[in-house]
Design an enzyme around this catalytic site. Structure first.
Site, PDB file in Angstrom:
ATOM      1  N   ARG A 113      46.563  45.728  33.901  1.00 31.69           N
ATOM      2  CA  ARG A 113      45.859  45.404  35.150  1.00 31.69           C
ATOM      3  C   ARG A 113      46.846  45.595  36.296  1.00 31.69           C
ATOM      4  NH1 ARG A 113      44.050  39.414  34.526  1.00 31.69           N
ATOM      5  NH2 ARG A 113      42.506  40.280  33.131  1.00 31.69           N
ATOM      6  N   LYS A 154      45.450  31.436  41.116  1.00 37.98           N
ATOM      7  CA  LYS A 154      44.696  32.484  41.834  1.00 37.98           C
ATOM      8  C   LYS A 154      44.468  32.108  43.297  1.00 37.98           C
ATOM      9  CE  LYS A 154      42.558  34.065  37.633  1.00 37.98           C
ATOM     10  NZ  LYS A 154      41.319  34.346  36.886  1.00 37.98           N
ATOM     11  N   ARG A 181      48.423  35.404  40.942  1.00 41.26           N
ATOM     12  CA  ARG A 181      47.952  36.753  40.571  1.00 41.26           C
ATOM     13  C   ARG A 181      47.442  37.532  41.785  1.00 41.26           C
ATOM     14  NH1 ARG A 181      45.190  36.214  34.778  1.00 41.26           N
ATOM     15  NH2 ARG A 181      46.843  35.070  33.713  1.00 41.26           N
ATOM     16  N   CYS A 234      31.385  40.327  32.472  1.00 42.28           N
ATOM     17  CA  CYS A 234      32.794  40.510  32.134  1.00 42.28           C
ATOM     18  C   CYS A 234      32.919  41.591  31.064  1.00 42.28           C
ATOM     19  CB  CYS A 234      33.385  39.204  31.624  1.00 42.28           C
ATOM     20  SG  CYS A 234      32.823  38.815  29.956  1.00 42.28           S
ATOM     21  N   CYS A 245      35.098  34.798  33.321  1.00 36.61           N
ATOM     22  CA  CYS A 245      35.717  35.902  34.071  1.00 36.61           C
ATOM     23  C   CYS A 245      34.789  36.574  35.083  1.00 36.61           C
ATOM     24  CB  CYS A 245      36.273  36.940  33.100  1.00 36.61           C
ATOM     25  SG  CYS A 245      37.559  36.272  32.046  1.00 36.61           S
ATOM     26  N   LYS A 269      47.978  30.138  34.802  1.00 34.87           N
ATOM     27  CA  LYS A 269      47.664  31.139  35.829  1.00 34.87           C
ATOM     28  C   LYS A 269      47.315  30.462  37.153  1.00 34.87           C
ATOM     29  CE  LYS A 269      44.281  32.961  33.386  1.00 34.87           C
ATOM     30  NZ  LYS A 269      43.002  33.500  32.860  1.00 34.87           N
ATOM     31  N   CYS A 294      38.130  42.574  24.472  1.00 35.40           N
ATOM     32  CA  CYS A 294      38.584  41.216  24.770  1.00 35.40           C
ATOM     33  C   CYS A 294      38.711  40.384  23.491  1.00 35.40           C
ATOM     34  CB  CYS A 294      37.621  40.524  25.732  1.00 35.40           C
ATOM     35  SG  CYS A 294      38.189  38.841  26.065  1.00 35.40           S
ATOM     36  N   CYS A 303      32.208  34.622  26.825  1.00 32.55           N
ATOM     37  CA  CYS A 303      32.750  33.340  26.352  1.00 32.55           C
ATOM     38  C   CYS A 303      32.849  32.428  27.564  1.00 32.55           C
ATOM     39  CB  CYS A 303      34.114  33.550  25.673  1.00 32.55           C
ATOM     40  SG  CYS A 303      35.513  33.588  26.815  1.00 32.55           S
TER      41      CYS A 303
HETATM   42 FE1  SRM Z   1      39.654  36.587  32.869  1.00 36.58          FE
HETATM   43  C1  SRM Z   1      41.298  35.746  30.042  1.00 36.58           C
HETATM   44  C2  SRM Z   1      39.242  39.717  31.771  1.00 36.58           C
HETATM   45  C3  SRM Z   1      38.720  37.517  35.979  1.00 36.58           C
HETATM   46  C4  SRM Z   1      39.149  33.313  33.683  1.00 36.58           C
HETATM   47  N1  SRM Z   1      40.236  37.570  31.219  1.00 36.58           N
HETATM   48  C5  SRM Z   1      40.952  37.053  30.172  1.00 36.58           C
HETATM   49  C6  SRM Z   1      41.375  38.167  29.183  1.00 36.58           C
HETATM   50  C7  SRM Z   1      42.709  38.676  29.616  1.00 36.58           C
HETATM   51  C8  SRM Z   1      41.336  37.777  27.701  1.00 36.58           C
HETATM   52  C9  SRM Z   1      42.607  37.317  27.059  1.00 36.58           C
HETATM   53  O1  SRM Z   1      43.252  36.376  27.557  1.00 36.58           O
HETATM   54  O2  SRM Z   1      42.946  37.876  26.015  1.00 36.58           O
HETATM   55  C10 SRM Z   1      40.242  39.199  29.484  1.00 36.58           C
HETATM   56  C11 SRM Z   1      40.580  40.648  29.180  1.00 36.58           C
HETATM   57  C12 SRM Z   1      39.335  41.414  28.787  1.00 36.58           C
HETATM   58  C13 SRM Z   1      39.538  42.876  28.733  1.00 36.58           C
HETATM   59  O3  SRM Z   1      39.455  43.445  27.620  1.00 36.58           O
HETATM   60  O4  SRM Z   1      39.755  43.488  29.771  1.00 36.58           O
HETATM   61  C14 SRM Z   1      39.887  38.845  30.916  1.00 36.58           C
HETATM   62  N2  SRM Z   1      39.205  38.326  33.734  1.00 36.58           N
HETATM   63  C15 SRM Z   1      38.987  39.496  33.097  1.00 36.58           C
HETATM   64  C16 SRM Z   1      38.389  40.530  34.007  1.00 36.58           C
HETATM   65  C17 SRM Z   1      38.820  41.959  33.716  1.00 36.58           C
HETATM   66  C18 SRM Z   1      36.866  40.392  33.929  1.00 36.58           C
HETATM   67  C19 SRM Z   1      36.063  41.487  34.581  1.00 36.58           C
HETATM   68  O5  SRM Z   1      35.066  41.836  33.958  1.00 36.58           O
HETATM   69  O6  SRM Z   1      36.374  41.922  35.676  1.00 36.58           O
HETATM   70  C20 SRM Z   1      38.849  39.972  35.362  1.00 36.58           C
HETATM   71  C21 SRM Z   1      40.191  40.477  35.791  1.00 36.58           C
HETATM   72  C22 SRM Z   1      40.589  39.895  37.095  1.00 36.58           C
HETATM   73  C23 SRM Z   1      41.852  40.463  37.673  1.00 36.58           C
HETATM   74  O7  SRM Z   1      41.822  41.623  38.058  1.00 36.58           O
HETATM   75  O8  SRM Z   1      42.831  39.719  37.787  1.00 36.58           O
HETATM   76  C24 SRM Z   1      38.942  38.493  35.042  1.00 36.58           C
HETATM   77  N3  SRM Z   1      39.117  35.603  34.571  1.00 36.58           N
HETATM   78  C25 SRM Z   1      38.648  36.168  35.708  1.00 36.58           C
HETATM   79  C26 SRM Z   1      38.049  35.183  36.548  1.00 36.58           C
HETATM   80  C27 SRM Z   1      37.353  35.445  37.870  1.00 36.58           C
HETATM   81  C28 SRM Z   1      38.238  35.244  39.045  1.00 36.58           C
HETATM   82  O9  SRM Z   1      39.450  35.088  38.913  1.00 36.58           O
HETATM   83  O10 SRM Z   1      37.703  35.229  40.152  1.00 36.58           O
HETATM   84  C29 SRM Z   1      38.153  33.974  35.885  1.00 36.58           C
HETATM   85  C30 SRM Z   1      37.570  32.622  36.354  1.00 36.58           C
HETATM   86  C31 SRM Z   1      38.338  32.017  37.450  1.00 36.58           C
HETATM   87  C32 SRM Z   1      39.453  31.188  36.909  1.00 36.58           C
HETATM   88  O11 SRM Z   1      40.515  31.730  36.619  1.00 36.58           O
HETATM   89  O12 SRM Z   1      39.249  29.982  36.718  1.00 36.58           O
HETATM   90  C33 SRM Z   1      38.843  34.252  34.644  1.00 36.58           C
HETATM   91  N4  SRM Z   1      40.177  34.832  32.042  1.00 36.58           N
HETATM   92  C34 SRM Z   1      39.826  33.598  32.493  1.00 36.58           C
HETATM   93  C35 SRM Z   1      40.262  32.595  31.550  1.00 36.58           C
HETATM   94  C36 SRM Z   1      40.029  31.069  31.666  1.00 36.58           C
HETATM   95  C37 SRM Z   1      41.073  30.428  32.493  1.00 36.58           C
HETATM   96  C38 SRM Z   1      40.957  28.923  32.479  1.00 36.58           C
HETATM   97  O13 SRM Z   1      41.365  28.289  33.442  1.00 36.58           O
HETATM   98  O14 SRM Z   1      40.482  28.365  31.509  1.00 36.58           O
HETATM   99  C39 SRM Z   1      40.878  33.296  30.484  1.00 36.58           C
HETATM  100  C40 SRM Z   1      41.506  32.708  29.214  1.00 36.58           C
HETATM  101  C41 SRM Z   1      42.815  32.046  29.449  1.00 36.58           C
HETATM  102  O15 SRM Z   1      43.426  32.127  30.509  1.00 36.58           O
HETATM  103  O16 SRM Z   1      43.258  31.384  28.512  1.00 36.58           O
HETATM  104  C42 SRM Z   1      40.797  34.704  30.819  1.00 36.58           C
HETATM  105 FE1  SF4 Z   2      36.791  37.934  27.577  1.00 35.92          FE
HETATM  106 FE2  SF4 Z   2      35.633  35.586  27.883  1.00 35.92          FE
HETATM  107 FE3  SF4 Z   2      36.800  36.757  29.968  1.00 35.92          FE
HETATM  108 FE4  SF4 Z   2      34.580  37.749  29.025  1.00 35.92          FE
HETATM  109  S1  SF4 Z   2      34.804  35.704  29.931  1.00 35.92           S
HETATM  110  S2  SF4 Z   2      36.410  38.945  29.524  1.00 35.92           S
HETATM  111  S3  SF4 Z   2      34.727  37.366  26.865  1.00 35.92           S
HETATM  112  S4  SF4 Z   2      37.829  36.033  28.182  1.00 35.92           S
END
Ligand code: SRM
Ligand code: SF4
Length: 561
Positions: free
Chosen positions: A72, A208, A142, A426, A475, A206, A432, A471
């Site tokens: 990313r 944000k 980030r 997502c 995201c 993390k 993922c 899940c």
């Molecule tokens: Fe996310 C983890 C994809 C925005 C909350 N996110 C992941 C991972 C890296 C899975 C992993 O840890 O192995 C996913 C990779 C999937 C893949 O194959 O690409 C993933 N997140 C994404 C993206 C690509 C979704 C999308 O469809 O666009 C977004 C990339 C953003 C970026 O460019 O930085 C993405 N993730 C978000 C958002 C939305 C936002 O930030 O506005 C959230 C919710 C906001 C937040 O952070 O609270 C988000 N992602 C998570 C979480 C849960 C964090 C938590 O506090 O519990 C995880 C899991 C973790 O961190 O343990 C996670």
């Molecule tokens: Fe993966 Fe869950 Fe984030 Fe979807 S919401 S990209 S399934 S970690």
């Protein structure tokens, strides 16, 4: 070993994020990296993954999983020049298995399917056009979001400058990234190396940050740990309302975890921005929960210590006293599609990219189309926080040409309903590791059916914000949607209703663990009632709250009822 001990220990031993990444890259026996290093590579912007569609087949053949990496980029405010876009596009062809690009919900792009030997040339490739992936993931601040549409140009330029400055100010200082990927001078072991903001353990989790410009909340500022809401007078930026403690992630079945909306600390002047950003980060560094990663985000710190205590600490650390929150209004949290004219007579074309996936198919050549546009475009590209893209700063004289190209390659479509244009999913399967159910690959077909229900009730043009994730991590920010789906297991989703168009209200669980037939059966009567009882301009989510189908949730601690 607890998750806490594992991650904190890895950071501690990493020598400022180096670990044994260099050695692991050279190991020809496996496509993977050592497990501890896979936690560290996140700080360098990439995750180890494997193709989940192929897991069983590979296991049956006694092969290791098909390991590859997702990278990313860090692109504050999502702005890229045509030259950068051409490089981004070419790198996807040269260094990834899938050959696609993925626009994300945080205004940047991801590559999927990078083999181990391709990681370094890929990072060098993006670096050659002044892009990097440092701190795109990991327990640090980030990619900083910034309102996308440069229509209100002057204000936008100022707010964007602050987004870039915040991003730079909060970047890790370790030279590990330059050493490992860019063949910079090796400084590992240098006793003077320090992380002034983060320290050697970085953050508990993390972090944000987003900058929003009312009336548009297209960055979903309340879903961020730290938010800056631009306040203007006579079109000039006079300061920011600062918000803290937003986030989406939660765990199914664990009510101690929940999505939360950010709360407001108060107003600051622009010059105070970096001091306040740093003080919020260091407070979270010192006060955040390092025992349980599930409860380590700033939202839990704020809810544990209280907003007032956090505010006092931030004031103490920054030397800035917050003023009273200034008035502002948000009117929407989605993108504005089609052409919009900026005040400087430049034009901006927002294009809907389904779930952000840029790939060529026989029907539409989205990736090729953007490449061809980049070859002639004189302005820039702006990635949005809802996985779309803006061809920005087009002079009047070029408008027809750009429009014709966008149409020719299927980037600009007239056949899209506002229901589809306001939907996002997502990534989920196959890349993922955390996905429990399909998302990106499934939502488009579910939207076909949701569109039919609204159309059958005379509401084909109703803009409805629908978001799906595979899940509960959230995201695609599903807990802010009017209609939210969160994966529970294969083909099964928790069904949430009642978010607002402003990104300022959480939705609520309406039905648990249901499949498509049950989803559609549950939705149909609600849409029929909406069609009959809807007030003028009333949004679907607002209607569901007004009529008591779900209650209004503005504090995440009430999310589970
Ligand atoms: Fe996310 C983890 C994809 C925005 C909350 N996110 C992941 C991972 C890296 C899975 C992993 O840890 O192995 C996913 C990779 C999937 C893949 O194959 O690409 C993933 N997140 C994404 C993206 C690509 C979704 C999308 O469809 O666009 C977004 C990339 C953003 C970026 O460019 O930085 C993405 N993730 C978000 C958002 C939305 C936002 O930030 O506005 C959230 C919710 C906001 C937040 O952070 O609270 C988000 N992602 C998570 C979480 C849960 C964090 C938590 O506090 O519990 C995880 C899991 C973790 O961190 O343990 C996670
Ligand atoms: Fe993966 Fe869950 Fe984030 Fe979807 S919401 S990209 S399934 S970690």
């Amino acid at each position: 070993m607890s998750q806490k001990a594992a991650n904190e220990g890895i950071k501690d031993r990493s020598n400022y994020l180096r670990g044994t990444i260099v050695e692991g890259l050279k190991d020809p026996i496996t496509g993977a990296l050592p497990e501890d290093d896979t936690q560290l590579t996140k700080f360098h912007g990439f995750y180890q993954q494997d193709d989940r569609d192929l897991r069983k087949e590979r296991k049956d053949q006694k092969l290791e999983p098909l390991y590859s990496f997702m990278l990313r980029a860090r692109v504050p405010g999502g702005v890229a020049t045509p030259k950068q876009w051409l490089a981004i596009d070419k790198i996807a062809d040269e260094h990834t298995v899938y050959g696609s690009l993925r626009l994300t919900t945080r205004q940047t792009f991801q590559y999927h399917g990078i083999l181990k030997s391709d990681v370094k040339p890929l990072i060098q490739g993006i670096n050659a056009v002044m892009l990097d992936s440092l701190a795109a993931c990991g327990d640090v601040n980030r990619n900083v979001l910034c309102n996308t549409n440069p229509v209100e140009s002057e204000l936008h330029a100022d707010a964007y400058d602050w987004a870039v400055k915040i991003s730079e100010h909060l970047l890790p200082q370790t030279k590990a990234y330059y050493e490992i990927w860019l063949d910079g001078e090796v400084v590992a072991g240098n006793q003077d190396e320090q992380e002034p903001v983060y320290g050697k353990h970085y953050l508990p989790r993390k972090f944000k940050t987003a900058v929003a410009i009312p009336p548009h909340n297209d960055v979903d500022v309340f879903a961020n740990d730290l938010g800056f809401i631009a306040i203007a007078e006579n079109g000039k930026l006079i300061g920011f309302n600062v918000t803290v403690g937003g986030g989406m992630g939660m765990t199914h079945g664990d009510v101690t975890t929940y999505p939360q909306l950010a709360k407001t600390l108060g107003f600051i002047s622009p010059e105070e921005t970096l001091k306040v950003a740093e003080a919020v980060v260091t407070t979270q560094r010192d006060w955040g929960n390092r025992e349980s990663r599930k409860h380590a985000r700033l939202k839990y710190t704020v809810d544990r210590v209280g907003l007032d205590a956090l505010k006092q600490e931030v004031e103490k650390r920054s030397g800035v006293i917050f003023g009273k929150e200034r008035d502002y209004t948000f009117t929407q949290n989605s993108d504005r599609y089609g052409w919009v004219k900026g005040i400087d007579s430049r034009w901006h074309l927002t294009l809907y990219i389904e779930n952000g996936r840029l790939v060529d198919t026989p029907k539409r050549q989205l990736k090729t189309g953007l490449r061809e546009i980049a070859k002639v475009h004189q302005g820039d590209f702006r990635m949005t926080a809802t996985q779309n893209i803006i061809i920005a700063n087009v002079p009047e004289s070029e408008k027809d040409k750009i429009a014709a190209m966008a149409r020719e390659y299927g980037l600009w479509r007239e056949d899209l309903t506002p229901i589809r244009q306001n939907a996002m999913a997502c990534v989920a399967f196959p890349t993922c590791a955390l996905a429990m159910a399909e998302s990106e690959r499934y939502l488009p077909s579910l939207i076909d059916k949701i569109e039919s229900i609204f159309a059958a009730n005379g509401l084909a043009q109703q803009p409805v914000v629908t978001r799906m994730t595979g899940c509960p991590n959230g995201c695609a920010r599903p807990y802010l949607a009017e209609i939210g789906f969160v994966g529970k297991g294969p083909g099964k989703y928790n069904f949430y209703l009642g978010g607002s168009h402003l990104g300022s209200r959480l939705n609520q669980l309406y039905r648990e663990n249901i499949g498509e037939q049950e989803i559609l059966a549950a939705l149909e009567p609600l849409v029929a009632d909406f069609a009959k009882q809807k007030q003028r301009d009333e949004a679907f989510g607002d209607f569901l709250v007004r009529t008591g189908v779900v209650k209004a949730v503005i504090d995440g601690r009430e999310f589970h009822g």
